[in-house]
Write a protein that holds these residues in place. Structure first.
Motif, mmCIF file in Angstrom:
data_model
loop_
_atom_site.group_PDB
_atom_site.id
_atom_site.type_symbol
_atom_site.label_atom_id
_atom_site.label_comp_id
_atom_site.label_asym_id
_atom_site.label_seq_id
_atom_site.Cartn_x
_atom_site.Cartn_y
_atom_site.Cartn_z
ATOM 1 N N THR A 93 -8.019 56.016 14.140
ATOM 2 C CA THR A 93 -7.192 55.724 12.662
ATOM 3 C C THR A 93 -6.055 55.265 13.434
ATOM 4 O O THR A 93 -5.034 55.929 14.010
ATOM 5 C CB THR A 93 -7.023 56.914 11.998
ATOM 6 N N SER B 267 5.197 56.693 14.303
ATOM 7 C CA SER B 267 3.978 56.717 14.310
ATOM 8 C C SER B 267 3.198 55.579 13.936
ATOM 9 O O SER B 267 1.677 55.295 14.207
ATOM 10 C CB SER B 267 3.169 57.913 13.313
ATOM 11 N N THR B 268 3.871 54.472 13.550
ATOM 12 C CA THR B 268 3.253 53.221 13.314
ATOM 13 C C THR B 268 2.720 52.351 14.658
ATOM 14 O O THR B 268 1.873 51.526 14.604
ATOM 15 C CB THR B 268 4.055 52.082 12.790
ATOM 16 N N PHE C 230 1.213 57.599 9.907
ATOM 17 C CA PHE C 230 0.799 58.750 9.416
ATOM 18 C C PHE C 230 1.686 59.215 8.096
ATOM 19 O O PHE C 230 2.990 59.152 8.400
ATOM 20 C CB PHE C 230 0.455 59.720 10.258
ATOM 21 N N ALA C 231 1.006 59.994 6.991
ATOM 22 C CA ALA C 231 2.080 60.139 6.050
ATOM 23 C C ALA C 231 3.101 61.142 5.952
ATOM 24 O O ALA C 231 4.249 60.938 5.607
ATOM 25 C CB ALA C 231 0.911 60.600 4.967
ATOM 26 N N GLU C 232 2.919 62.196 6.646
ATOM 27 C CA GLU C 232 3.872 63.338 6.397
ATOM 28 C C GLU C 232 4.672 63.319 7.779
ATOM 29 O O GLU C 232 4.163 63.912 8.957
ATOM 30 C CB GLU C 232 3.031 64.927 6.328
ATOM 31 N N GLU D 197 10.802 57.979 11.788
ATOM 32 C CA GLU D 197 9.594 57.281 11.456
ATOM 33 C C GLU D 197 9.861 55.977 11.097
ATOM 34 O O GLU D 197 8.811 55.062 11.256
ATOM 35 C CB GLU D 197 8.773 58.059 10.317
#
Length: 135
Positions: free
Chosen positions: A65, A49-50, A69-71, A14
């Protein structure tokens, strides 16, 4: 039977960290073996995911959105799509998948079987997909 091998993301993937040359070589070896066996349909790594977005439908309307993403553990870093004769054959190939975390490292792979058109009740909509050559 088609199966998708999903490589779960990590904090490193990530963050955009690229795999080491030894990992790329191991993945190339594995995918060359799949191709030689006629089992490889597609494979690729995914950018962090950025660079992505999600679509949520609320009251029938799409809401976009942007990432990240966080997870990370819930995200996918890459995939391999294979076609084999049985679940057992898919398991055999997955057991040989190089550890995405490197030797001794931790990683998670999820494997999911894809639907085939024959899994659905016959109908005009399925015929439309059959003409497209998808599913």
């Amino acid at each position: 039977m088609r199966f998708m091998i999903l490589v779960k993301a990590t904090a490193d993937t990530e963050a955009g960290a690229m795999p080491e040359e030894t990992m790329v070589a191991a993945m190339a070896d594995y995918h060359e073996q799949l191709a030689a066996a006629g089992a490889l349909l597609d494979a690729s790594g995914l950018q962090p995911s950025t660079t992505g977005w999600r679509v949520h439908y609320r009251d029938g309307e799409p809401l976009i959105t942007d990432g990240p993403f966080a997870e990370a553990k819930e995200l996918i870093a890459g995939y391999t799509l294979i076609q084999v004769d049985s679940r057992e054959a898919a398991l055999d190939w997955v057991r040989r998948f190089p550890n995405p975390g490197g030797p001794g490292g931790e990683a998670e792979i999820e494997v999911r079987q894809l639907f085939e058109l024959e899994d659905f009740a016959p109908g005009e909509a399925i015929q439309r997909f059959r003409r497209l050559g998808t599913l």
